[in-house]
Write a protein that holds these residues in place. Structure first.
Motif, PDB file in Angstrom:
ATOM      1  N   THR A   7      25.771  54.877  65.047  1.00 22.95           N
ATOM      2  CA  THR A   7      24.500  54.650  65.755  1.00 22.95           C
ATOM      3  C   THR A   7      23.647  55.915  65.747  1.00 22.95           C
ATOM      4  N   GLU A   8      24.284  57.072  65.894  1.00 25.64           N
ATOM      5  CA  GLU A   8      23.534  58.336  65.840  1.00 25.64           C
ATOM      6  C   GLU A   8      22.883  58.515  64.465  1.00 25.64           C
ATOM      7  N   MET A   9      23.617  58.172  63.434  1.00 27.99           N
ATOM      8  CA  MET A   9      23.085  58.279  62.083  1.00 27.99           C
ATOM      9  C   MET A   9      21.841  57.406  61.926  1.00 27.99           C
ATOM     10  N   TYR A  10      21.898  56.208  62.462  1.00 22.75           N
ATOM     11  CA  TYR A  10      20.760  55.294  62.350  1.00 22.75           C
ATOM     12  C   TYR A  10      19.559  55.811  63.143  1.00 22.75           C
ATOM     13  N   ARG A  31      23.614  52.700  71.681  1.00 23.60           N
ATOM     14  CA  ARG A  31      24.520  53.847  71.560  1.00 23.60           C
ATOM     15  C   ARG A  31      25.152  54.187  72.902  1.00 23.60           C
ATOM     16  N   ASP A  32      24.374  54.166  73.968  1.00 19.52           N
ATOM     17  CA  ASP A  32      24.906  54.468  75.299  1.00 19.52           C
ATOM     18  C   ASP A  32      26.008  53.488  75.678  1.00 19.52           C
ATOM     19  N   CYS A  33      25.796  52.228  75.364  1.00 20.71           N
ATOM     20  CA  CYS A  33      26.815  51.217  75.672  1.00 20.71           C
ATOM     21  C   CYS A  33      28.091  51.488  74.887  1.00 20.71           C
ATOM     22  N   THR A  37      31.755  52.354  76.668  1.00 24.42           N
ATOM     23  CA  THR A  37      32.794  51.314  76.643  1.00 24.42           C
ATOM     24  C   THR A  37      33.770  51.433  75.480  1.00 24.42           C
ATOM     25  N   PHE A  38      33.305  51.985  74.339  1.00 32.26           N
ATOM     26  CA  PHE A  38      34.156  52.105  73.150  1.00 32.26           C
ATOM     27  C   PHE A  38      33.959  53.479  72.531  1.00 32.26           C
TER      28      PHE A  38
END
Length: 228
Positions: A7-10, A31-33, A37-38
């Motif tokens: 997600t950071e890459m995107y 990303r925060d979610c 959670t994972f």
């Protein structure tokens, strides 16, 4: 590949492409979610159940009074991210995403509007949670508006299920956490237009007096009727 890194890459790609803030904001919420959670999950672990959790439970608790544009585009922006990641890294996020129930997009949008409109109706000073943004002027006004005798009536907190809707201005709520009772709460048009029987509202309410009745003091989140 770690899901958080993906997600950071995107997000960095979106910045490079000069995409608008609203587009990036949607992905930051996702990303925060993932982080919460994972945190250490691989991208392959972002299954259908994770996407269902994100849209039906996490978002309605973490969206507050963001611009309508963000609510409207959220589903589409996550879809675009899944497609991009599949093409670039060989993940299978899009197949998990599209396996969600057909009503997910519409119900997610509706329940986010329910929460936003309730927060506007009660003049909540919380504008955003991520990062937290407080309207100080609204906060002061809300504090001054608290009833002088509020200590005589303790608040009721927990889950309230929408039992019935009076088209013009109010809903009947059933308290389902703790002991059960029914109350009638007045709302304005935008709330009445979006709320549905069966929706669950995680709120704090307080009885004011015989004229005012019950008033919503705060709302933490909502669950759409089809998410329960």
């Amino acid at each position: 590949m770690k899901a958080v890194f993906l997600t950071e890459m995107y997000i960095e790609k979106l910045k490079k492409w000069n995409k608008p803030f609203s587009h990036i904001y949607c992905i930051r919420l996702f990303r925060d979610c993932v982080e919460e959670t994972f945190c250490d999950a691989e991208d392959s672990e972002l299954s259908k159940s994770f996407f269902a959790f994100f849209f039906r439970e996490w978002l309605p608790y973490n969206i507050c009074q963001e611009d309508d544009e963000i609510i409207e585009m959220m589903y589409g922006r996550i879809r675009d991210m899944c497609k991009f990641c599949d093409r670039k890294t060989g993940t299978k996020l899009f197949s998990s995403f599209v396996s969600l129930a057909p009503f997910t997009a519409g119900e997610t949008k509706r329940i986010m509007y329910v929460k936003k409109h309730i927060m506007q109706f009660i003049k909540s000073p919380v504008i955003n949670k991520r990062p937290e943004v407080i309207d100080l002027a609204r906060y002061r006004i809300k504090r001054l508006a608290l009833p002088k005798n509020r200590q005589d009536f303790l608040p009721e907190e927990g889950y309230f299920k929408v039992a019935d809707i009076f088209t013009n201005n109010s809903v009947v709520l059933k308290k389902i956490s703790g002991y059960t009772f029914f109350i009638r709460v007045y709302f304005d048009g935008p709330v009445i237009d979006k709320i549905r029987p069966g929706d669950m509202l995680d709120m704090k309410v307080r009885y004011i007096d015989n004229i005012t009745g019950w008033r919503v003091e705060d709302i933490s989140g909502c669950l759409a009727r089809d998410s329960i």
